[in-house]
Write a protein that holds these residues in place. Structure first.
Motif: not given
Length: 409
Positions: A100-105, A111-126
């Motif tokens: 609902g808020s603070n959405g992320a990409v 290849r390696t299985g590593e996963a990370r957040v690359v974009a996140q913002d308190a205003g990102f909704k759904r």
């Protein structure tokens, strides 16, 4: 002639309708499963799908790999796309998270299985829909009133670096979900509500979404009153159509208001968009219908509809059927795939319309989810035609919200 199915016909053991068989040597050929996983629901599953023989299911990344929100909060992993062009094309899976808020990409290195957040913002909704463009950017958007579409700039040389992004209000302030981008720069979007319309954005310059014209689809031959959403008459919205230009000053405030001003056609929760050649497919969830928009002929067809060319679900009677289509995908051989916003959430595969009646010649049940609280989302075929990516969203099983792949051996 419609490929109409009676309730009795819907209860057959193998869930498909008459038509040409799937090619035995196709990249994702399968034997349809017998039915939805009604009796196989469990929160202690090892594999999330009841699926045909000859396929392997493998975890890509769930909350045991990357837990963005922690504790009991689901990451709500929603839609997937590869970096489809450029260096290392197909190596990275880019995902939205529909909180609902603070959405992320997030990005997963396949290849390696590593996963990370690359974009996140308190205003990102759904955050929901996501699309790779032929000019090398990532489009993602918010599925909420006042929802925005963003363009992200993915760095293949440093894929886990913070992704720069910019809002593109000219593509419409809408309840965004599905996004479809063509090679010529045209972008298709929808407004995800009962009464939502289907839109086309044509940029002034290819690859520049900061300037252009948004249009709404309007079926011909209907009165303005008949263009309104009506659960009893939605099938009348088919046949010839036109794209009507919208007031761009209003589009950047509320594109739904702009569409209403020209009496654009309204549909029952249009959700995802998939482009196959010169045809655009839209899943209308409330209608239990997927429509086909033929851009060459300017004709809208009912491509899949419960009770016509696929069974209608009656869970209380144990009858598997088509219920609440949501996300769409294009397989390597050009077929349209559909997943339900439903429990159990089923994945269906279609065969093209070869007899010219506007409907899929065959609709077959590929798989069904076993988690009693989850839906499947984000179905996506990337660079490997033998692999389908999908998300398990809001499962009952702890820490299982995340992405899987199923591969034909």
């Amino acid at each position: 002639m419609k490929k109409h199915l009676t309730v009795a016909a819907a209860a057959v053991a193998t869930l498909s309708v008459a038509g040409p068989a799937v090619a035995a040597n196709g990249p994702f050929a399968f034997e349809p499963i017998d039915g939805s996983a009604y009796t196989q629901q469990s929160a202690t599953w090892a594999e999330p799908l009841v699926a045909p023989a000859g396929f392997t299911q493998q975890l890509v990344a769930d909350e045991t790999v990357l837990d963005i929100y922690g504790g009991d909060a689901d990451d709500l992993t929603d839609m997937n796309v590869h970096n489809e062009t450029g260096p290392d094309a197909g190596r990275y899976l880019i995902r939205t998270h529909e909180v609902g808020s603070n959405g992320a990409v997030s990005v997963v290195d396949l290849r390696t299985g590593e996963a990370r957040v690359v974009a996140q913002d308190a205003g990102f909704k759904r955050l929901d829909g996501i699309e790779w463009t032929s000019w090398g950017t990532v489009l993602f958007a918010e599925e909420t009133a006042g929802g925005r579409l963003f363009e992200g700039f993915f760095d293949p040389k440093n894929p886990f670096a913070p992704m720069e992004w910019v809002a593109r209000p000219e593509v419409g302030i809408l309840r965004h979900e599905g996004i479809g981008a063509m090679a010529d720069g045209t972008v298709f979007v929808i407004d995800e509500l009962n009464g939502g319309s289907i839109f086309k954005f044509v940029p002034t310059t290819r690859g520049d979404l900061s300037d252009g014209q948004l249009y709404a689809l309007k079926v011909s031959g209907l009165s303005d009153a008949e263009q309104l959403w009506d659960a009893s008459s939605y099938l009348a919205k088919s046949g010839a159509f036109e794209w009507v230009a919208l007031d761009m000053d209003q589009v950047v405030l509320d594109a739904n208001v702009a569409a209403d001003a020209v009496s654009a056609s309204e549909f029952g929760r249009p959700e995802d968009v998939e482009i196959i050649g010169q045809k655009v497919y839209v899943a209308n969830t409330t209608e239990d219908r997927v429509v086909e928009i033929d851009l060459t002929k300017s004709v809208l067809n009912t491509f899949v509809h419960a009770g016509d060319n696929v069974p209608t679900e009656n869970r209380s009677a144990g009858v598997t059927g088509f219920n609440s289509p949501d996300n769409l995908a294009k397989s390597g051989d050009g077929r349209l795939w559909i997943v339900e916003d439903n429990v159990p959430s089923d994945i269906w595969a279609t065969q093209p319309d070869t007899d010219g009646d506007g409907q899929a010649d065959r609709v077959e049940l590929f798989a069904s989810a076993v988690d009693p609280g989850a839906e499947i989302s984000g179905i996506y075929f990337g660079t490997d035609p033998k692999t389908l990516y999908f998300n398990i969203q809001h499962p009952t099983k702890p820490l299982a919200d995340g992405t899987w792949k199923i591969t034909r051996r």
